[in-house]
Design a protein around this motif. Sequence first.
Motif, PDB file in Angstrom:
ATOM      1  N   UNK A 132       0.940  -1.212  -0.137  1.00  0.00           N
ATOM      2  CA  UNK A 132      -0.094   0.022  -0.054  1.00  0.00           C
ATOM      3  C   UNK A 132       0.939   1.005   0.130  1.00  0.00           C
ATOM      4  N   UNK A 133       0.574   2.215  -0.795  1.00  0.00           N
ATOM      5  CA  UNK A 133       1.306   3.648  -0.837  1.00  0.00           C
ATOM      6  C   UNK A 133       0.261   4.571  -1.019  1.00  0.00           C
ATOM      7  N   UNK A 134       0.638   5.693  -0.358  1.00  0.00           N
ATOM      8  CA  UNK A 134      -0.420   6.906  -0.493  1.00  0.00           C
ATOM      9  C   UNK A 134       0.648   8.082  -0.205  1.00  0.00           C
ATOM     10  N   UNK A 135       0.250   9.241  -0.828  1.00  0.00           N
ATOM     11  CA  UNK A 135       0.941  10.685  -0.404  1.00  0.00           C
ATOM     12  C   UNK A 135       0.944  10.702   1.139  1.00  0.00           C
ATOM     13  N   UNK A 136       2.178  11.121   1.744  1.00  0.00           N
ATOM     14  CA  UNK A 136       2.228  11.416   3.066  1.00  0.00           C
ATOM     15  C   UNK A 136       1.543  12.572   3.577  1.00  0.00           C
ATOM     16  N   UNK A 137       1.242  12.587   4.795  1.00  0.00           N
ATOM     17  CA  UNK A 137       0.774  13.882   5.423  1.00  0.00           C
ATOM     18  C   UNK A 137       1.948  14.721   5.651  1.00  0.00           C
ATOM     19  N   UNK A 138       2.163  15.780   5.309  1.00  0.00           N
ATOM     20  CA  UNK A 138       3.240  16.641   5.863  1.00  0.00           C
ATOM     21  C   UNK A 138       3.308  17.160   6.903  1.00  0.00           C
TER      22      UNK A 138
END
Length: 219
Positions: free
Chosen positions: A32-38
């Motif tokens: 699973x991959x998704x943009x990280x919450x900065x």
Amino acid sequence: MRPAIVIILLVLNMPSLSAQGLIVLKDKDFSYSAPKDTAILSKLNSSALFGTLEPITQEFYYWVNLFRKYPSLFYKKEVAAFLKEFPEANTAEAKSLETDLLQLKQLPFLMPDEDLLIMSKAHAADLAKRGGVISHVSVDGKDFQQRFTAAGFYRRGAENIFYGSPNALEALIILLLDHGVSDKGHRINLLDPHFNLMGASFSTVSPKKVVAVQEFGAL
């Protein structure tokens, strides 16, 4: 098939509750991959402790705080992705988790805490050296309450233990699902709004198995 085991001990100014659950999953990696919450990463990186943690532990801190920031969205994205890859986990526990998370508001951030990190690391290493045994009692006979009291002064605390795949997101989702745990103790700990501190550590048992210990605290 591969088993994942979770065990929970909860201390909330009341007698301790403990339970153990087991779920058997297909023997494959959870991808699973998704943009990280900065914003979450920035807050974690504001703690000098965070940079000292191993990558899997840093990932665990990130996912725990993402779930607590966006409970409903976490179910719709991360949990849904897990259940799609492992439909055998889509049981009554998954339905109850959906109910819990869809109605849950944002929870307080869990920052790394030095004493809880020391506590979690020592217990994870102890359990791993004993072959991945799942217990709240250390090899020298100290139970959770004794270890927690020795760690420092906290108003309340709790401990979750996970044994399974070396994947931080999977570990969190399995703890939240709480298969086979009637009182949903792991989930209760993770959803507790009183906690704002956490110590978490992963210790390797074998190439495909780790023990993870999660300590919660509130000053």
